[in-house]
Design a protein around this motif. Structure first.
Motif, PDB file in Angstrom:
ATOM      1  N   ARG A  39      12.121   3.152   0.026  1.00 45.65           N
ATOM      2  CA  ARG A  39      11.972   4.598  -0.149  1.00 45.65           C
ATOM      3  C   ARG A  39      13.224   5.193  -0.788  1.00 45.65           C
ATOM      4  O   ARG A  39      13.149   6.100  -1.613  1.00 45.65           O
ATOM      5  N   GLU A  40      14.388   4.662  -0.412  1.00 46.50           N
ATOM      6  CA  GLU A  40      15.642   5.160  -0.995  1.00 46.50           C
ATOM      7  C   GLU A  40      15.728   4.842  -2.484  1.00 46.50           C
ATOM      8  O   GLU A  40      16.399   5.545  -3.240  1.00 46.50           O
ATOM      9  N   GLN A  41      15.049   3.762  -2.898  1.00 42.49           N
ATOM     10  CA  GLN A  41      15.103   3.360  -4.301  1.00 42.49           C
ATOM     11  C   GLN A  41      14.064   4.065  -5.164  1.00 42.49           C
ATOM     12  O   GLN A  41      14.139   4.023  -6.387  1.00 42.49           O
ATOM     13  N   LYS A  66       0.814  -1.207   0.000  1.00 45.08           N
ATOM     14  CA  LYS A  66       0.000   0.000   0.000  1.00 45.08           C
ATOM     15  C   LYS A  66       0.855   1.268   0.000  1.00 45.08           C
ATOM     16  O   LYS A  66       0.346   2.361  -0.268  1.00 45.08           O
ATOM     17  N   LEU A  67       2.120   1.101   0.343  1.00 46.95           N
ATOM     18  CA  LEU A  67       2.971   2.268   0.538  1.00 46.95           C
ATOM     19  C   LEU A  67       4.134   2.371  -0.424  1.00 46.95           C
ATOM     20  O   LEU A  67       4.657   3.465  -0.645  1.00 46.95           O
ATOM     21  N   GLY A  70      12.487  -1.593   8.138  1.00 48.61           N
ATOM     22  CA  GLY A  70      13.719  -1.645   7.358  1.00 48.61           C
ATOM     23  C   GLY A  70      13.436  -1.732   5.865  1.00 48.61           C
ATOM     24  O   GLY A  70      14.100  -1.082   5.050  1.00 48.61           O
ATOM     25  N   ALA A  71      12.445  -2.541   5.498  1.00 50.70           N
ATOM     26  CA  ALA A  71      12.104  -2.668   4.085  1.00 50.70           C
ATOM     27  C   ALA A  71      11.534  -1.366   3.544  1.00 50.70           C
ATOM     28  O   ALA A  71      11.856  -0.945   2.425  1.00 50.70           O
ATOM     29  N   ARG A  72      10.686  -0.721   4.324  1.00 52.41           N
ATOM     30  CA  ARG A  72      10.101   0.550   3.881  1.00 52.41           C
ATOM     31  C   ARG A  72      11.190   1.593   3.646  1.00 52.41           C
ATOM     32  O   ARG A  72      11.175   2.320   2.639  1.00 52.41           O
ATOM     33  N   ALA A  73      12.154   1.662   4.562  1.00 50.84           N
ATOM     34  CA  ALA A  73      13.231   2.631   4.407  1.00 50.84           C
ATOM     35  C   ALA A  73      14.079   2.330   3.173  1.00 50.84           C
ATOM     36  O   ALA A  73      14.444   3.229   2.414  1.00 50.84           O
ATOM     37  N   ASN A 116       3.576   9.128  -3.791  1.00 51.61           N
ATOM     38  CA  ASN A 116       3.942   8.085  -4.751  1.00 51.61           C
ATOM     39  C   ASN A 116       3.649   6.724  -4.144  1.00 51.61           C
ATOM     40  O   ASN A 116       4.551   5.960  -3.833  1.00 51.61           O
ATOM     41  N   PHE A 117       2.358   6.430  -3.939  1.00 52.56           N
ATOM     42  CA  PHE A 117       1.972   5.172  -3.335  1.00 52.56           C
ATOM     43  C   PHE A 117       1.767   4.115  -4.419  1.00 52.56           C
ATOM     44  O   PHE A 117       1.249   4.404  -5.487  1.00 52.56           O
TER      45      PHE A 117
END
Length: 276
Positions: free
Chosen positions: A161-163, A116-117, A155-158, A172-173
Motif C-alpha cells: 500500500r505504501e508503494q 485481489k487487493l 505486513g505485505a499488504r501494508a 485501486n484494486f
C-alpha cells in the motif's frame, strides 16, 4: 527486498531450471523441491515430535504435504511449526529456507488473496513479511502457522500500500489472478527422482538433461565426455526407454505434490478478501 529475502531467494532460485523473471514463490518452490531430491535432503524426525507424525525422518516437502492433509491435527501442526520457528531463530539459513519452503502452500493462498487487493511484487512482499514474522510470532500459543501467514499477509499488504500511487478517489484494486501452476512436474525434478529410485544413473540423467533440456548436441556431449557418438546415442536411447516405462507405470509419481496441489487449489477459490 531485504538481505534476508535475497538470501532465501538466492538459496532456492539460483538454478538453471528456474526461469529468469519467474515469480519468487515459483522459483522458491522449484528449488525447495529439487533440494529434497538430493542425496542428503533436509529432514525432521517425526519420532521426536510425535502427535501422530510418521515415526521416521521426514523430508521437508513431504512434511509440507502432511501438514496440509485434513487428517493432520492442530497439535501436530503446532509441534512442527514450533520446531521450525525455533530452528529458524538460530539464524541457520537452511532452517530459514526450510520454514519458507514448508509454508509455501499457505503463502500461495495468501498471494491469491493479496492479488485481489494490491499490485506490485506480491511474492517478495509476502516472503519478507513472513521472515519478519518468524522472529515475532508467539510459539507458545496455538495456531502458529496461521499467525505467521496472517502476519505475512498484513505486513505485505501494508508494504504494498505504501508503494502504490496516491488514490484519486477511486479504489485501486489489482485485477484478480489465478494461482500460478506449481512446478511439480519440472523435468529436472523428474530426472532427480529417477536417479534416486534407481531408474537412471546420474550419468544417464546428465545425458538426457544435457541433450534434451540444455540444447547440447550429441556430438558436443560426446566430445565433452570422451565417448563415441554412436555410444552416446545408444546409451541415451536405452535410458529414455527405461524412463518412459517408469513414467507410464507410475513409478516416478510424486504423492506429496498431489496433496499440496489439491489442498491449495481447493482452498484458494473458496476464500474471499474478507477471510483474512
Amino acid at each position: 527486498m531485504s538481505a534476508n529475502t535475497r538470501a532465501v531467494a538466492g538459496q532456492l532460485a539460483e538454478h538453471p531450471g528456474a526461469r529468469p523473471g519467474a515469480a519468487l514463490l515459483d522459483a522458491i518452490e522449484y528449488r525447495f523441491r529439487l533440494r529434497a531430491e538430493g542425496p542428503q535432503p533436509q529432514t525432521i524426525d517425526g519420532r521426536q515430535l510425535g502427535h501422530g507424525l510418521p515415526r521416521r525422518r521426514i523430508v521437508l516437502p513431504e512434511l509440507s504435504a502432511i501438514l496440509m492433509h485434513p487428517s493432520c491435527g492442530a497439535a501436530a501442526q503446532d509441534a512442527v511449526w514450533r520446531f521450525l520457528v525455533s530452528q529458524a531463530r538460530t539464524g541457520a539459513e537452511r532452517w530459514v529456507v526450510g520454514a519458507v519452503g514448508v509454508a509455501l502452500p499457505g503463502l500461495r493462498h495468501r498471494a491469491y488473496l493479496l492479488s485481489k487487493l494490491s499490485s506490485g511484487d506480491l511474492h517478495a512482499a509476502l516472503v519478507e513479511a513472513f521472515l519478519k514474522a518468524l522472529h515475532k510470532v508467539d510459539i507458545d500459543q496455538p495456531g502458529i502457522v496461521n499467525a505467521l501467514l496472517n502476519a505475512a499477509f498484513s505486513g505485505a499488504r501494508a508494504a504494498l500500500r505504501e508503494q502504490e500511487p496516491a488514490a484519486s478517489g477511486e479504489a485501486n484494486f489489482a485485477p484478480g489472478s489465478a494461482l500460478p501452476p506449481a512446478p511439480y512436474g519440472h523435468p529436472d525434478l523428474l530426472l532427480a527422482r529417477a536417479v534416486r529410485l534407481g531408474v537412471l544413473t546420474a550419468a544417464e540423467a546428465d545425458l538426457i538433461g544435457g541433450t534434451y533440456l540444455e540444447d547440447v548436441s550429441v556430438t558436443d556431449y560426446a566430445a565433452r565426455t570422451g565417448l563415441p557418438r554412436w555410444g552416446v546415442y545408444k546409451r541415451r536411447t536405452a535410458a529414455v526407454e527405461r524412463l518412459v516405462a517408469a513414467i507410464r507405470a507410475g513409478d516416478l509419481s510424486d504423492p506429496t505434490a498431489d496433496v499440496i496441489a489439491e489442498a491449495t487449489l481447493r482452498t484458494a477459490p473458496e476464500a474471499t478478501p474478507g477471510d483474512r
